[in-house]
Write a protein that holds these residues in place. Structure first.
Motif, short mmCIF file in Angstrom:
data_model
loop_
_atom_site.label_atom_id
_atom_site.label_comp_id
_atom_site.label_asym_id
_atom_site.label_seq_id
_atom_site.Cartn_x
_atom_site.Cartn_y
_atom_site.Cartn_z
N LYS A 1 82.52 131.37 175.63
CA LYS A 1 83.78 131.17 176.35
C LYS A 1 84.95 131.26 175.38
CE LYS A 1 81.92 128.18 180.00
NZ LYS A 1 82.03 126.86 180.67
N ASP A 2 85.93 132.08 175.74
CA ASP A 2 87.16 132.18 174.95
C ASP A 2 88.18 131.17 175.48
OD1 ASP A 2 86.16 134.29 173.40
OD2 ASP A 2 86.78 135.78 174.90
N TYR A 3 88.91 130.54 174.57
CA TYR A 3 89.94 129.59 174.97
C TYR A 3 91.04 129.56 173.92
CZ TYR A 3 87.89 126.29 171.60
OH TYR A 3 87.42 125.70 170.46
N THR A 4 92.15 128.94 174.27
CA THR A 4 93.26 128.78 173.33
C THR A 4 93.42 127.31 172.99
OG1 THR A 4 94.42 130.71 174.24
CG2 THR A 4 95.72 129.15 172.95
N GLU A 5 93.39 127.02 171.70
CA GLU A 5 93.59 125.64 171.25
C GLU A 5 95.04 125.47 170.83
OE1 GLU A 5 90.88 122.96 168.57
OE2 GLU A 5 92.24 124.05 167.26
N GLY A 6 95.66 124.42 171.31
CA GLY A 6 97.04 124.14 170.95
C GLY A 6 97.13 122.94 170.04
N THR A 7 97.89 123.07 168.97
CA THR A 7 98.18 121.95 168.08
C THR A 7 99.64 121.56 168.29
OG1 THR A 7 96.58 122.74 166.43
CG2 THR A 7 98.24 121.16 165.70
N PHE A 8 99.83 120.37 168.85
CA PHE A 8 101.18 119.89 169.18
C PHE A 8 101.63 118.97 168.06
CE2 PHE A 8 104.27 117.24 171.52
CZ PHE A 8 105.04 118.25 172.08
N ILE A 9 102.72 119.34 167.41
CA ILE A 9 103.21 118.63 166.23
C ILE A 9 104.59 118.05 166.51
CG2 ILE A 9 103.74 118.82 163.77
CD1 ILE A 9 101.95 121.36 163.76
N VAL A 10 104.74 116.75 166.29
CA VAL A 10 106.03 116.09 166.45
C VAL A 10 106.45 115.54 165.09
CG1 VAL A 10 107.31 114.25 167.58
CG2 VAL A 10 105.53 115.49 168.84
N ASP A 11 107.63 115.94 164.63
CA ASP A 11 108.16 115.47 163.35
C ASP A 11 109.43 114.66 163.55
OD1 ASP A 11 106.58 116.49 161.03
OD2 ASP A 11 106.95 118.42 161.98
N MET A 12 109.58 113.62 162.72
CA MET A 12 110.84 112.90 162.62
C MET A 12 111.39 113.23 161.24
SD MET A 12 110.92 111.62 165.57
CE MET A 12 112.37 110.57 165.47
N ILE A 13 112.58 113.85 161.22
CA ILE A 13 113.12 114.44 160.01
C ILE A 13 114.32 113.64 159.50
CG2 ILE A 13 114.19 116.52 159.05
CD1 ILE A 13 112.63 118.10 161.19
N ASP A 14 114.30 113.35 158.19
CA ASP A 14 115.43 112.71 157.53
C ASP A 14 116.52 113.78 157.33
OD1 ASP A 14 117.29 111.50 155.91
OD2 ASP A 14 115.85 110.82 154.40
N PRO A 15 117.66 113.65 157.99
CA PRO A 15 118.68 114.71 157.91
C PRO A 15 119.31 114.83 156.53
CG PRO A 15 119.53 112.81 159.10
CD PRO A 15 118.07 112.56 158.89
N GLU A 16 119.25 113.79 155.72
CA GLU A 16 119.87 113.86 154.40
C GLU A 16 119.12 114.78 153.45
OE1 GLU A 16 120.56 110.03 152.74
OE2 GLU A 16 121.89 109.37 154.37
N VAL A 17 117.79 114.77 153.57
CA VAL A 17 116.98 115.61 152.67
C VAL A 17 116.31 116.74 153.43
CG1 VAL A 17 116.61 113.76 151.01
CG2 VAL A 17 115.00 114.05 152.91
N ASN A 18 116.48 116.75 154.76
CA ASN A 18 115.90 117.78 155.62
C ASN A 18 114.38 117.88 155.45
OD1 ASN A 18 116.24 119.76 157.63
ND2 ASN A 18 116.16 121.40 156.13
N GLN A 19 113.73 116.71 155.41
CA GLN A 19 112.28 116.64 155.27
C GLN A 19 111.70 115.67 156.29
OE1 GLN A 19 111.32 115.59 151.23
NE2 GLN A 19 111.84 117.60 150.41
N SER A 20 110.48 115.97 156.71
CA SER A 20 109.79 115.10 157.66
C SER A 20 109.36 113.80 156.98
CB SER A 20 108.57 115.82 158.23
OG SER A 20 107.83 114.96 159.08
N VAL A 21 109.61 112.68 157.67
CA VAL A 21 109.20 111.38 157.15
C VAL A 21 108.14 110.74 158.05
CG1 VAL A 21 111.36 110.94 155.94
CG2 VAL A 21 111.13 110.26 158.34
N TRP A 22 107.91 111.36 159.21
CA TRP A 22 106.87 110.89 160.14
C TRP A 22 106.36 112.08 160.92
CZ3 TRP A 22 105.78 111.10 165.29
CH2 TRP A 22 104.85 110.18 165.81
N ARG A 23 105.04 112.13 161.11
CA ARG A 23 104.46 113.24 161.87
C ARG A 23 103.31 112.75 162.74
NH1 ARG A 23 102.84 119.14 159.58
NH2 ARG A 23 105.06 119.38 159.99
#
Length: 201
Positions: free
Chosen positions: A147-169
């Motif tokens: 059986k063929d199927y599509t797997e989805g990886t749902f990613i939610v990031d919380m980004i520190d705007p000062e350094v433009n980097q994710s601090v929580w995922r």
């Protein structure tokens, strides 16, 4: 293309709904995997906004989503954070932290093999000594299910705007399904599951 995009969005939201469904079902997909920067001061997070590049879709089915489709996912995630006491602000420059989500899709194939009894001849007949059908006596052969199927990886990031980097995922994976879900409250409850441990005090 529009029909494909609609199906992909249904798949995105089905991942959120899946999280809620797994609450009472141990055999369902695992809860989101969460990682965060332990040195970041989450206690100072009072406001949030949307990251400008949020809502991207990449991978094997990188279909473009309409603004309306992205808004449905945005609204569910924003409500989950607001219920945590964090205020949404439209201007990202005035936010303590930025919310971003991303869907990565990957085509996969599920191959399973199993043994199937070959009934026929005297093997599947009546046994006059034990008085039952001797199904276990039948020879077996190997069958393959593909059986063929599509797997989805749902990613939610919380980004520190000062350094433009994710601090929580928060990350979760699920098979994308084309089932349409009309009840938006299920999306909201599922999004709340993603942020269940946010902020990680």
């Amino acid at each position: 293309m529009q029909r494909q995009a609609r199906s992909t969005m249904i798949g995105i939201l089905s991942i959120l709904v899946t999280l809620m469904v797994t609450t009472g079902c141990s055999s369902g997909p695992p809860k989101p995997t969460v990682d965060f920067n332990s040195e970041y001061d989450f206690a100072q997070v009072k406001t949030f906004s949307l990251y400008k590049q949020s809502g991207m879709v990449s991978g094997d089915n990188p279909l473009q989503l309409s603004d309306m489709q992205r808004n449905r996912a945005d609204d569910a995630l924003k409500l989950a954070l607001e219920n945590k006491g964090i205020t949404y602000v439209a201007d990202p420059s005035k936010a303590d932290i930025l919310l971003s989500w991303h869907l990565s899709t990957q085509n996969k194939t599920d191959v399973r093999t199993y043994q199937s009894a070959s009934y026929g001849g005297h093997y599947g007949g009546y046994n006059r000594y034990s008085r039952y059908n001797c199904w276990s006596c039948a020879p077996s052969h190997t069958e393959v299910s593909v059986k063929d199927y599509t797997e989805g990886t749902f990613i939610v990031d919380m980004i520190d705007p000062e350094v433009n980097q994710s601090v929580w995922r928060g990350v979760t994976q699920s098979r994308l399904k084309g089932q349409k879900e009309e009840d938006s409250t299920k999306y909201n409850e599922a999004a709340a599951s993603i942020f269940e441990t946010f902020p990680p005090y």
